[in-house]
Design a protein around this motif. Structure first.
Motif, PDB file in Angstrom:
ATOM      1  N   HIS A 133      37.912  55.254  41.663  1.00 53.63           N
ATOM      2  CA  HIS A 133      38.311  53.949  41.138  1.00 53.63           C
ATOM      3  C   HIS A 133      37.194  53.218  40.396  1.00 53.63           C
ATOM      4  CE1 HIS A 133      42.430  53.560  42.674  1.00 53.63           C
ATOM      5  NE2 HIS A 133      42.016  54.332  43.667  1.00 53.63           N
ATOM      6  N   GLY A 134      36.146  53.939  40.056  1.00 53.82           N
ATOM      7  CA  GLY A 134      35.076  53.298  39.300  1.00 53.82           C
ATOM      8  C   GLY A 134      34.297  54.300  38.481  1.00 53.82           C
ATOM      9  N   ASN A 135      33.465  53.807  37.598  1.00 51.38           N
ATOM     10  CA  ASN A 135      32.549  54.682  36.879  1.00 51.38           C
ATOM     11  C   ASN A 135      31.233  54.752  37.655  1.00 51.38           C
ATOM     12  OD1 ASN A 135      31.118  52.295  36.262  1.00 51.38           O
ATOM     13  ND2 ASN A 135      32.125  52.074  34.280  1.00 51.38           N
ATOM     14  N   ASP A 136      30.238  55.441  37.089  1.00 52.07           N
ATOM     15  CA  ASP A 136      28.977  55.630  37.802  1.00 52.07           C
ATOM     16  C   ASP A 136      28.334  54.296  38.172  1.00 52.07           C
ATOM     17  OD1 ASP A 136      26.842  57.669  38.602  1.00 52.07           O
ATOM     18  OD2 ASP A 136      25.673  56.297  37.354  1.00 52.07           O
ATOM     19  N   GLN A 137      28.334  53.358  37.251  1.00 55.39           N
ATOM     20  CA  GLN A 137      27.720  52.053  37.513  1.00 55.39           C
ATOM     21  C   GLN A 137      28.487  51.290  38.586  1.00 55.39           C
ATOM     22  OE1 GLN A 137      27.186  49.596  34.041  1.00 55.39           O
ATOM     23  NE2 GLN A 137      26.514  47.837  35.210  1.00 55.39           N
ATOM     24  N   ILE A 193      46.488  51.914  45.157  1.00 60.90           N
ATOM     25  CA  ILE A 193      47.144  51.694  43.863  1.00 60.90           C
ATOM     26  C   ILE A 193      46.308  52.384  42.789  1.00 60.90           C
ATOM     27  CG2 ILE A 193      47.875  49.939  42.195  1.00 60.90           C
ATOM     28  CD1 ILE A 193      48.086  48.042  44.712  1.00 60.90           C
ATOM     29  N   SER A 194      46.920  53.280  42.047  1.00 57.01           N
ATOM     30  CA  SER A 194      46.187  54.200  41.174  1.00 57.01           C
ATOM     31  C   SER A 194      45.320  53.497  40.134  1.00 57.01           C
ATOM     32  CB  SER A 194      47.167  55.139  40.458  1.00 57.01           C
ATOM     33  OG  SER A 194      48.051  54.402  39.616  1.00 57.01           O
ATOM     34  N   TYR A 195      45.748  52.353  39.639  1.00 55.50           N
ATOM     35  CA  TYR A 195      45.011  51.707  38.553  1.00 55.50           C
ATOM     36  C   TYR A 195      44.100  50.570  39.032  1.00 55.50           C
ATOM     37  CZ  TYR A 195      49.218  48.749  38.826  1.00 55.50           C
ATOM     38  OH  TYR A 195      50.254  47.969  39.275  1.00 55.50           O
ATOM     39  N   ALA A 196      43.891  50.478  40.343  1.00 55.84           N
ATOM     40  CA  ALA A 196      42.947  49.488  40.867  1.00 55.84           C
ATOM     41  C   ALA A 196      41.530  49.847  40.428  1.00 55.84           C
ATOM     42  CB  ALA A 196      43.039  49.432  42.388  1.00 55.84           C
ATOM     43  N   LYS A 197      40.695  48.829  40.230  1.00 58.06           N
ATOM     44  CA  LYS A 197      39.327  49.031  39.755  1.00 58.06           C
ATOM     45  C   LYS A 197      38.328  48.574  40.812  1.00 58.06           C
ATOM     46  CE  LYS A 197      40.529  48.218  34.895  1.00 58.06           C
ATOM     47  NZ  LYS A 197      40.222  47.408  33.693  1.00 58.06           N
ATOM     48  N   LEU A 198      37.372  49.435  41.079  1.00 59.87           N
ATOM     49  CA  LEU A 198      36.363  49.146  42.096  1.00 59.87           C
ATOM     50  C   LEU A 198      35.628  47.843  41.808  1.00 59.87           C
ATOM     51  CD1 LEU A 198      35.306  50.617  44.643  1.00 59.87           C
ATOM     52  CD2 LEU A 198      33.476  51.551  43.228  1.00 59.87           C
ATOM     53  N   ARG A 199      35.332  47.610  40.531  1.00 61.82           N
ATOM     54  CA  ARG A 199      34.553  46.419  40.163  1.00 61.82           C
ATOM     55  C   ARG A 199      35.314  45.123  40.408  1.00 61.82           C
ATOM     56  NH1 ARG A 199      36.297  47.842  34.532  1.00 61.82           N
ATOM     57  NH2 ARG A 199      34.850  49.579  34.639  1.00 61.82           N
ATOM     58  N   ASN A 200      36.633  45.214  40.579  1.00 58.37           N
ATOM     59  CA  ASN A 200      37.439  44.012  40.754  1.00 58.37           C
ATOM     60  C   ASN A 200      37.734  43.688  42.219  1.00 58.37           C
ATOM     61  OD1 ASN A 200      37.596  43.574  38.009  1.00 58.37           O
ATOM     62  ND2 ASN A 200      39.614  44.494  37.769  1.00 58.37           N
ATOM     63  N   TYR A 201      37.113  44.401  43.145  1.00 59.54           N
ATOM     64  CA  TYR A 201      37.481  44.249  44.560  1.00 59.54           C
ATOM     65  C   TYR A 201      37.415  42.795  45.033  1.00 59.54           C
ATOM     66  CZ  TYR A 201      37.455  44.442  49.596  1.00 59.54           C
ATOM     67  OH  TYR A 201      37.754  44.206  50.926  1.00 59.54           O
ATOM     68  N   ASP A 202      36.329  42.108  44.768  1.00 63.31           N
ATOM     69  CA  ASP A 202      36.182  40.725  45.243  1.00 63.31           C
ATOM     70  C   ASP A 202      37.244  39.811  44.644  1.00 63.31           C
ATOM     71  OD1 ASP A 202      33.978  41.226  46.894  1.00 63.31           O
ATOM     72  OD2 ASP A 202      32.581  41.027  45.229  1.00 63.31           O
ATOM     73  N   ARG A 203      37.586  40.063  43.389  1.00 61.24           N
ATOM     74  CA  ARG A 203      38.627  39.246  42.748  1.00 61.24           C
ATOM     75  C   ARG A 203      39.999  39.526  43.365  1.00 61.24           C
ATOM     76  NH1 ARG A 203      37.876  40.413  36.527  1.00 61.24           N
ATOM     77  NH2 ARG A 203      39.808  39.184  36.391  1.00 61.24           N
ATOM     78  N   TYR A 204      40.246  40.778  43.737  1.00 62.06           N
ATOM     79  CA  TYR A 204      41.503  41.102  44.416  1.00 62.06           C
ATOM     80  C   TYR A 204      41.619  40.305  45.720  1.00 62.06           C
ATOM     81  CZ  TYR A 204      41.703  45.334  41.432  1.00 62.06           C
ATOM     82  OH  TYR A 204      41.732  46.223  40.394  1.00 62.06           O
ATOM     83  N   VAL A 205      40.557  40.334  46.481  1.00 59.55           N
ATOM     84  CA  VAL A 205      40.569  39.640  47.779  1.00 59.55           C
ATOM     85  C   VAL A 205      40.786  38.143  47.584  1.00 59.55           C
ATOM     86  CG1 VAL A 205      39.179  39.029  49.790  1.00 59.55           C
ATOM     87  CG2 VAL A 205      39.117  41.371  48.899  1.00 59.55           C
ATOM     88  N   LEU A 206      40.051  37.559  46.634  1.00 58.50           N
ATOM     89  CA  LEU A 206      40.155  36.123  46.389  1.00 58.50           C
ATOM     90  C   LEU A 206      41.555  35.742  45.929  1.00 58.50           C
ATOM     91  CD1 LEU A 206      38.748  33.364  46.158  1.00 58.50           C
ATOM     92  CD2 LEU A 206      38.124  33.966  43.798  1.00 58.50           C
TER      93      LEU A 206
END
Length: 375
Positions: free
Chosen positions: A123-127, A147-160
């Motif tokens: 769910h993310g790229n190398d960075q 969820i297949s299109y979830a993005k690792l970088r957006n985790y905090d925004r998902y929670v909020l």
């Protein structure tokens, strides 16, 4: 008479040559064996570098028992290889990331399972993964990352967003990925390249000087006047749709098509003078945020009715637009997702494949974009 003299080596020299021949023979045999060992690994898909390290670490039998495994290959290529994690490497799904083994090591140390690490990597790229690996362990990642299109970088925004709105996980991921958790028109993604699947809305804008590829004029046969224009691919698709409708007795017409950034400025000013700021803020796209600037959107009407949504042409286009690559861009049911009020007259060319999927699955273009196009 000349007599040939037979050359004879000294016994000491002969002995040395025999030793040398034996050593060279041993080296040759060792090289053949080594090459055979390397070959048995490379044919499985392991690189020569990984294969050499597998042999030197005496892990050939283990690797052969596992078979082809891209994560194992990356591990044996990496300076971050840690033998105590060997079994786990083989069970974690590979992703083409520069620091994959270093990040796997960190995530293992933090107590993540193999399946969770595979999910994180996917769910993310190398960075993204490198930054995530710095965090303390997070439990229940599956609630969003199943969820297949979830993005690792957006985790905090998902929670909020989920905590603030109480929305389900899938809606949360969709909304956040589309930046709809952010204020409209604030810090938008800049869309620079023309494509029939480009997304422009209140969170994705075009530059002032953006102009669609292959912009052409539209004949007054198909438009309300001779000032209309659009991207050639969309204009040609509309003409095909127009002719199909005409054969069945329906008369479509393009009332508005391509608008430049400056055209949208003038349109906003006109509506502001007529209806005030609140009307413009609520119903009119700001310059740079209008789909009309893409050259792929047309406001379509009927030559037989002044109210398109009540016309026979509207009924026909609802059932047939997708066959020509068009979608109704802003249906009433998706106002919360598109960010715009329902516009039964506004049709967007996206190509036949996408239009058919959207029609058959009854989803918005934003949802399609999040599912298949958002990289």
């Amino acid at each position: 008479m000349f007599v040939k003299k037979r050359f004879k080596l000294k016994k000491s020299v002969e002995r040395k040559l025999k030793i040398l021949a034996s050593v060279l023979g041993c080296f040759l045999i060792a090289f053949i064996v080594y090459s055979s060992q390397i070959h048995s690994l490379t044919v499985l898909g392991y690189s020569r570098k990984a294969s050499r390290n597998i042999l030197f670490k005496f892990k050939k039998e283990y690797v052969l028992s596992v078979g082809e495994n891209k994560t194992l290959n990356a591990a044996f290529e990496s300076d971050d290889y840690n033998e105590k994690y060997l079994d786990q490497y083989s069970k974690i799904e590979y992703q083409n990331q520069k620091h994959i083994i270093k990040n796997i090591n960190t995530l293992i140390k933090k107590g993540y399972s193999n399946s969770t690490i595979s999910m994180i990597l996917a769910h993310g790229n190398d960075q993204d993964v490198t930054e995530f690996a710095k965090r303390d362990k997070i439990n229940y990642l599956e609630e969003f990352f199943s969820i297949s299109y979830a993005k690792l970088r957006n985790y905090d925004r998902y929670v909020l967003y989920s905590n603030e709105t109480g929305e389900d996980n899938e809606t949360t991921v969709l909304v956040v990925n589309l930046d709809m958790d952010q204020d409209d028109y604030k810090n938008p993604t800049i869309v620079t390249d023309f494509s029939t699947d480009m997304l422009v809305n209140k969170h994705r804008s075009l530059k002032k000087n953006y102009e669609p590829e292959d912009l052409i004029s539209i004949s007054s046969k198909y438009a309300a006047d001779n000032t209309q224009s659009g991207a050639r691919v969309a204009v040609n698709a509309f003409i095909s749709m127009y002719k199909a409708a005409e054969k069945e007795g329906y008369e479509l017409v393009i009332n508005s098509s391509y608008r430049s950034y400056q055209d949208q400025v003038e349109l906003c000013d006109t509506y502001r003078n007529l209806y005030g700021d609140s009307y413009v803020d609520k119903y009119v796209a700001k310059p740079g945020f209008s789909e009309h600037q893409t050259g792929l959107s047309f406001d379509i009407g009927s030559r037989n009715s002044s109210v398109f949504s009540e016309s026979d042409e509207y009924e026909w286009i609802q059932e047939n637009a997708y066959k020509y690559g068009f979608i109704q861009r802003f249906p009433e049911k998706y106002e919360a997702i598109t960010g715009f009020r329902a516009e039964p007259w506004h049709y967007r060319y996206v190509g036949k494949k996408i239009a058919k999927y959207i029609y058959e699955n009854d989803i918005s273009f934003e949802e399609y974009y999040a599912l298949f196009l958002d990289s």
